[in-house]
Design an enzyme around this catalytic site. Structure first.
Site, PDB file in Angstrom:
ATOM      1  N   TYR A 194       0.856  -1.179   0.000  1.00 44.50           N
ATOM      2  CA  TYR A 194       0.000   0.000   0.000  1.00 44.50           C
ATOM      3  C   TYR A 194       0.893   1.231   0.000  1.00 44.50           C
ATOM      4  O   TYR A 194       1.816   1.341   0.811  1.00 44.50           O
ATOM      5  CB  TYR A 194      -0.902   0.027   1.237  1.00 44.50           C
ATOM      6  CG  TYR A 194      -1.657   1.351   1.413  1.00 44.50           C
ATOM      7  CD1 TYR A 194      -2.971   1.477   1.004  1.00 44.50           C
ATOM      8  CD2 TYR A 194      -1.029   2.460   1.974  1.00 44.50           C
ATOM      9  CE1 TYR A 194      -3.656   2.673   1.149  1.00 44.50           C
ATOM     10  CE2 TYR A 194      -1.699   3.667   2.118  1.00 44.50           C
ATOM     11  CZ  TYR A 194      -3.010   3.769   1.702  1.00 44.50           C
ATOM     12  OH  TYR A 194      -3.672   4.953   1.842  1.00 44.50           O
TER      13      TYR A 194
ATOM     14  N   GLU B 219      -3.587   7.488  -3.762  1.00 47.14           N
ATOM     15  CA  GLU B 219      -3.446   6.171  -3.132  1.00 47.14           C
ATOM     16  C   GLU B 219      -3.276   5.083  -4.188  1.00 47.14           C
ATOM     17  O   GLU B 219      -3.967   5.099  -5.211  1.00 47.14           O
ATOM     18  CB  GLU B 219      -4.693   5.898  -2.281  1.00 47.14           C
ATOM     19  CG  GLU B 219      -4.696   4.611  -1.512  1.00 47.14           C
ATOM     20  CD  GLU B 219      -5.961   4.453  -0.690  1.00 47.14           C
ATOM     21  OE1 GLU B 219      -5.983   4.914   0.460  1.00 47.14           O
ATOM     22  OE2 GLU B 219      -6.949   3.900  -1.215  1.00 47.14           O
TER      23      GLU B 219
END
Length: 383
Positions: free
Chosen positions: A109, A199
């Protein structure tokens, strides 16, 4: 403003961030041509909606062959997808992103968001990609590394090393240079496009140690949209009343209660929500007409509130500071004079020239109650 995944990936591609090859589909008639242009099978079908948790809700599927792809598109397109972020009504899937399947050996991530408590961009890394970062931080805090970057200094290599060495387990040293490069590119995107969030989740690690952004999310500060005309306007999932209010410069958010609310100030609006709940009722909306609201804005605000069939009571809570109460009261009376008010309305005024303002309202001949204070307003709302 939130961008769709396919829009973010197109932007990433321009900025040098690797993404899977894919095409956007709006009609099942386009599927055959799209599949012919992509490698596969298998292919990945991804619902393009502004909501997280698509995978858990069935909005992301892997099609093992053409028959499976056609079946998946038929089951997804124009159907409602309900996730934890959409509410029980869900959102209609108008577009699908059809992508080549990307075999990989691991997922990370990567994200950058604005930490308002520090007024700084926060860079976040986790070795447990593909999961909601909030859940990972709760279950295994060591698997998440977070640092802050001072915009005056900008992004520096030592910041990348700080975040890489701060996560457990730490990525292999041979992965540090490409991860550092990715963070640098993300940081450049974050500033270039006035983002509040960028993101990649998950970021896939391929066998050759290269990285591919399998999913991408990006939100742009609404106040900076005048600098980014290339994105246009996205009204997907927005309530028609919210769009109407926006076109008239009003801050309106529709809610699930039955007490329509009009205030002049966001802080006062939040306090008013609490007051309504103390009265045992639920707000039907958040409507801030602002400190310098015109008569036309007030009129339009009432019209929008009354268009919501759930509204059974209206509560107007106004503080006359910049705009005096007597001026505001006259404007309110004129605004309401041509409106058929079929539900009870409670008005509470406070501030400059408040007594004059209350007299104007009481002598207007219009049917509404004027509260002397919040305690009386609560009693009137409670009924």
């Amino acid at each position: 403003m939130k961008l769709h995944e396919f829009e973010t990936k197109e932007l990433f591609k321009r900025e040098g961030i690797t993404v899977p090859e894919g095409k956007v589909l709006e009609s099942i008639d386009q599927l055959d041509r799209i599949l012919n242009s992509l490698k596969g099978p298998p292919w990945v079908l991804k619902a393009q909606v502004h909501a997280g948790g698509r995978g858990k809700a069935g909005g992301i599927r892997v099609a093992k062959d053409r028959e499976d792809a056609f079946k998946g598109v038929a089951e997804l397109l124009e159907k409602r997808l309900v996730t934890a972020q959409t509410g029980k009504d869900g959102v209609v899937i108008k577009k699908l992103l059809i992508e080549e399947f990307t075999p990989h050996m691991g997922e990370y991530y990567l994200g950058i968001t604005l930490d308002r408590s520090k007024a700084l961009p926060a860079l976040i890394l986790s070795t447990r990609g593909g999961m909601e970062i909030e859940e990972v931080a709760k279950e295994d805090p060591r698997a998440v590394s977070k640092i802050w970057v001072n915009p005056l200094w900008g992004f520096s290599p030592y910041k990348a090393r700080e975040i890489l060495f701060g996560v457990d387990p730490m990525p292999d040293l041979e992965l540090h240079p490409p991860l550092e490069g990715l963070f640098r590119k993300l940081y450049e995107v974050f500033w270039k496009y006035d983002c509040s969030l960028v993101e990649i989740n998950p970021l896939a690690i391929l066998e050759d140690k290269k990285f591919v952004a399998l999913d991408a999310k990006m939100s742009i500060d609404d106040n900076a949209l005048f600098r980014h005309k290339e994105f246009g306007e996205d009204h997907e999932g927005k309530d028609p009343l919210e769009l109407e209010a926006q076109s008239h410069g009003l801050s309106y958010i529709r809610m699930n209660g039955d007490v329509g609310v009009m205030v002049n100030g966001a802080g006062l609006a939040m306090a008013t929500m609490d007051i309504i709940k103390l009265a045992g009722r639920e707000p039907a909306n958040f409507l801030d007409v602002g400190g310098g609201a015109s008569q036309e804005m007030v009129r339009k605000g009432f019209e929008i509130i009354l268009k919501d069939p759930r509204v059974r009571t209206i509560f107007v809570n106004i503080f006359g500071g910049i705009l005096r109460c007597d001026v505001l009261a006259r404007g309110m009376v004129e605004a309401l004079s041509g409106i058929d008010l079929k539900v009870p309305m409670v008005v509470r005024l406070e501030g400059t020239n408040v007594e004059t303002g209350r007299e104007i309202l009481k002598n207007s001949g219009l049917k509404f109650s004027v509260a002397q204070d919040l305690k009386e307003a609560i009693g009137l709302i409670r009924g």
